[in-house]
Design a protein around this motif. Structure first.
Motif, short mmCIF file in Angstrom:
data_model
loop_
_atom_site.label_atom_id
_atom_site.label_comp_id
_atom_site.label_asym_id
_atom_site.label_seq_id
_atom_site.Cartn_x
_atom_site.Cartn_y
_atom_site.Cartn_z
N TYR A 57 10.37 -9.15 -6.97
CA TYR A 57 9.58 -9.56 -5.80
C TYR A 57 8.27 -10.25 -6.19
O TYR A 57 7.44 -10.56 -5.34
N TYR A 58 8.03 -10.48 -7.50
CA TYR A 58 6.87 -11.24 -7.96
C TYR A 58 7.33 -12.56 -8.55
O TYR A 58 8.44 -12.68 -9.09
N GLY A 59 6.44 -13.55 -8.47
CA GLY A 59 6.75 -14.87 -9.01
C GLY A 59 6.12 -15.09 -10.37
O GLY A 59 5.77 -14.14 -11.08
N PHE A 116 1.11 -5.10 -0.21
CA PHE A 116 -0.14 -4.62 0.38
C PHE A 116 -1.04 -3.97 -0.66
O PHE A 116 -0.58 -3.47 -1.69
N VAL A 117 -2.34 -4.04 -0.37
CA VAL A 117 -3.33 -3.32 -1.17
C VAL A 117 -4.11 -2.34 -0.28
O VAL A 117 -4.83 -1.48 -0.77
N GLY A 118 -3.98 -2.53 1.04
CA GLY A 118 -4.65 -1.66 2.02
C GLY A 118 -3.72 -1.44 3.20
O GLY A 118 -2.53 -1.23 3.04
N GLU A 119 -4.28 -1.51 4.42
CA GLU A 119 -3.48 -1.26 5.62
C GLU A 119 -2.55 -2.43 5.95
O GLU A 119 -1.44 -2.23 6.41
N LYS A 120 -3.03 -3.66 5.74
CA LYS A 120 -2.24 -4.83 6.12
C LYS A 120 -1.08 -5.05 5.15
O LYS A 120 -1.23 -4.86 3.94
N ARG A 121 0.06 -5.49 5.70
CA ARG A 121 1.23 -5.77 4.89
C ARG A 121 1.63 -7.23 5.04
O ARG A 121 1.63 -7.76 6.16
N PHE A 122 1.99 -7.88 3.93
CA PHE A 122 2.22 -9.32 3.91
C PHE A 122 3.59 -9.65 3.35
O PHE A 122 4.12 -8.96 2.48
N GLU A 123 4.15 -10.74 3.84
CA GLU A 123 5.45 -11.22 3.38
C GLU A 123 5.35 -11.79 1.96
O GLU A 123 6.31 -11.73 1.19
N SER A 124 4.20 -12.36 1.62
CA SER A 124 4.04 -12.99 0.30
C SER A 124 2.69 -12.64 -0.30
O SER A 124 1.74 -12.32 0.42
N ILE A 125 2.61 -12.74 -1.63
CA ILE A 125 1.35 -12.54 -2.33
C ILE A 125 0.33 -13.60 -1.92
O ILE A 125 -0.86 -13.31 -1.77
N HIS A 126 0.81 -14.81 -1.70
CA HIS A 126 -0.09 -15.92 -1.31
C HIS A 126 -0.81 -15.57 0.00
O HIS A 126 -2.03 -15.76 0.12
N ASP A 127 -0.07 -15.04 0.98
CA ASP A 127 -0.70 -14.67 2.25
C ASP A 127 -1.68 -13.53 2.07
O ASP A 127 -2.76 -13.51 2.69
N LEU A 128 -1.32 -12.56 1.24
CA LEU A 128 -2.21 -11.43 0.97
C LEU A 128 -3.53 -11.92 0.38
O LEU A 128 -4.61 -11.50 0.82
N VAL A 129 -3.44 -12.82 -0.60
CA VAL A 129 -4.66 -13.33 -1.25
C VAL A 129 -5.47 -14.19 -0.27
O VAL A 129 -6.71 -14.11 -0.24
N THR A 130 -4.80 -15.01 0.52
CA THR A 130 -5.50 -15.84 1.51
C THR A 130 -6.31 -14.98 2.46
O THR A 130 -7.50 -15.24 2.71
N ASP A 131 -5.67 -13.94 3.01
CA ASP A 131 -6.36 -13.05 3.93
C ASP A 131 -7.50 -12.31 3.23
O ASP A 131 -8.58 -12.14 3.81
N GLY A 132 -7.27 -11.88 2.00
CA GLY A 132 -8.31 -11.17 1.25
C GLY A 132 -9.52 -12.04 1.00
O GLY A 132 -10.67 -11.58 1.13
N LEU A 133 -9.32 -13.30 0.64
CA LEU A 133 -10.44 -14.21 0.39
C LEU A 133 -11.24 -14.48 1.66
O LEU A 133 -12.47 -14.55 1.62
N ILE A 134 -10.54 -14.62 2.78
CA ILE A 134 -11.24 -14.83 4.07
C ILE A 134 -12.11 -13.63 4.38
O ILE A 134 -13.30 -13.76 4.73
N THR A 135 -11.55 -12.43 4.25
CA THR A 135 -12.30 -11.21 4.55
C THR A 135 -13.48 -11.04 3.62
O THR A 135 -14.60 -10.74 4.06
N LEU A 136 -13.26 -11.23 2.33
CA LEU A 136 -14.35 -11.10 1.35
C LEU A 136 -15.47 -12.10 1.63
O LEU A 136 -16.65 -11.76 1.57
N TYR A 137 -15.07 -13.31 1.94
CA TYR A 137 -16.06 -14.38 2.16
C TYR A 137 -16.92 -14.08 3.40
O TYR A 137 -18.16 -14.16 3.34
N ILE A 138 -16.27 -13.73 4.49
CA ILE A 138 -17.01 -13.46 5.74
C ILE A 138 -17.88 -12.23 5.59
O ILE A 138 -19.05 -12.22 6.00
N GLU A 139 -17.34 -11.17 4.99
CA GLU A 139 -18.12 -9.94 4.85
C GLU A 139 -19.28 -10.11 3.87
O GLU A 139 -20.29 -9.42 3.98
#
Length: 473
Positions: A57-59, A116-139
């Protein structure tokens, strides 16, 4: 960095310079939305050689067993870059190494069909990282701004709803004599359907026919397609998925952190209530704008009209198939359901449908929260003290539950007045309704019935409340 400081500084200037709610909402929305647009984009760093035993499941971003220091060297200087690695200390455990803010961040990575690394679950690692970067940047860039979001919510003022509130209120007023279901059905094809849940709540609050039962929102994590804003603080709901929560009963959309501050003023939308049976009692009465569940009112009216003297009323069972037909009629037709004698001449079918409604409630009439308190009150030996203790616990019931129990007990009292014909006294009715109205928390129906045999207190409580009906109600 300079631009962001100017943007956030200007927000306080603009908000203090105008009282126009639409301008305020638009600016707050754009402020956080702009931050999401500027968040770093994910950059996958591919391993130059093929890695043995790579999880399927990893690329090719998987680099095998490497140390934190090696991961830091691979990602150095590339903001948003990421790799996956297997832990040196714990083989079989995987880590996401992500470059953000000129440092490498390491997160324990899990997979259960989704990443997943927390509560949110993602179909792909790319989506997980995208969401994580958005959250980190805004916070990181707007931490103070985010902390203040819930301080002055638009929710309490709902100024942006003013233009539509009067219009909706007039429409609701015109349907006072009609059923709640017919009212909502007639509105479905009008522009009112497109207004927010906040506007609808404001209009219902002003409606004279509205029964003001308190109800908590039923929030569930929700993924919004396209840009959305919080209906509590008016700020943009950031992230790739699970950006916030939505009330499944009224459709209110808010940040997860804002949901803690939203008052218990849910106004369920009939379009979201799919059935009558198995629906939360307070949710049902608020959706239909009635004092009590329609099933209770309609069934009791029918029973009192033609069945009070029926032998074994509530004890004798009707045909299960016919009871299910009545249930389906209520689920399908609501308060228009036909349960007349021409369709169901056996009154035990109607009595069975009423008992089934109470049995199917996800939260019983005597709620799980008050169950233990009722049990304790029933053990008091002094009659006067027991009476007072039970009364105090009754007052702890949610308003809609209390009203439903009150109405049912008054009806059952009428049943006992016909004891000579129906042979149903308070003891018999208590045995029938005790397990139905009062269930122990987290127990199955079979367990409940077994508990009733070992512990008859719920039945005795029902008998006691019925006999003391005049005192309580």
């Amino acid at each position: 960095e300079f631009y962001l400081k100017i943007l956030l500084l200007s927000s306080s200037v603009i908000l203090s310079a105008t009282e126009d709610p639409l301008i305020i909402i638009a600016f707050l929305y754009l402020t956080v939305y702009q931050l999401q647009q500027e968040a770093p984009r994910p950059k996958r760093i591919i391993c130059p050689q093929e890695v043995e035993n790579r999880p399927k499941y990893y690329g090719r971003e998987f680099h095998g067993i490497i140390s934190r220091e090696q991961a830091d060297e691979i990602l150095a200087g590339v903001e948003g870059a990421y790799i996956l690695r297997e832990s040196q200390r714990q083989p079989g455990c995987y880590t996401l190494a992500l470059r953000f803010g000129n440092q490498t961040l390491n997160y324990r990575l899990f997979y259960d069909g989704k990443h997943f690394v927390g509560e949110k679950r993602f179909e792909s690692i790319h989506d997980l990282v995208t969401d994580g970067l958005i959250t980190l940047y805004i916070e990181t860039k707007a931490s103070e701004y985010i902390a203040k979001m819930t301080k002055n919510p638009i929710y309490e003022h709902i100024g942006y709803a003013t233009l539509l509130r009067e219009k909706v209120s007039r429409r609701l007023s015109r349907t006072k004599t009609e059923s709640r279901k017919a009212s909502v059905t007639s509105e479905e094809n009008t522009p009112v359907e497109k207004i927010t849940s906040l506007v609808r709540r404001a209009a219902l609050t002003q409606n004279d026919n509205h029964f003001n039962y308190e109800k908590a929102h039923n929030f569930k994590v929700y993924t919004f397609r396209g840009p959305h804003w919080c209906e509590y603080c008016a700020n943009f709901m950031w992230g790739l998925i699970a950006q916030g929560v939505r009330c499944s009963d009224c459709g209110l959309n808010v940040h997860k952190q804002c949901s803690k501050y939203v008052p218990n003023d849910c106004q369920p939308d009939l379009k979201r209530i799919k059935r009558v049976y198995c629906c939360d009692l307070t949710t049902l009465v608020k959706a239909h704008n009635t004092q009590r569940p329609m099933v209770v009112d309609i069934c009791i009216r029918e029973i009192e009209a033609r069945g009070l003297k029926s032998e074994g009323l509530y004890r004798v069972s009707g045909f299960t198939e016919h009871i299910e037909d009545v249930k389906m009629a209520f689920d399908r037709d609501g308060d228009k359901a036909d349960i007349s004698a021409s369709l169901y001449p056996d009154i035990n079918i109607i009595a069975g449908a009423l008992k089934l409604y109470f049995r199917d409630l996800p939260i019983p009439v005597i709620t799980y929260e008050t169950y233990s308190k009722f049990m304790e009150a029933a053990k008091i030996s002094n009659p006067d003290e027991r009476l007072e203790a039970v009364h105090e616990v009754l007052m702890l019931l949610p308003a809609a539950h209390y009203e439903t129990l009150r109405y049912l007990m008054i009806h059952l009292k009428k049943v006992t007045l016909n004891e000579k014909e129906n042979f149903m006294n308070s003891e018999n009715l208590g045995i029938v309704f005790g397990p139905t109205l009062m269930r122990p928390p987290e127990d199955s129906t079979l367990t409940t019935l077994n508990d009733m045999r070992k512990n008859p207190l719920p039945c005795l409580i029902c008998i006691f409340v019925l006999r003391s009906c005049k005192h309580f109600y």
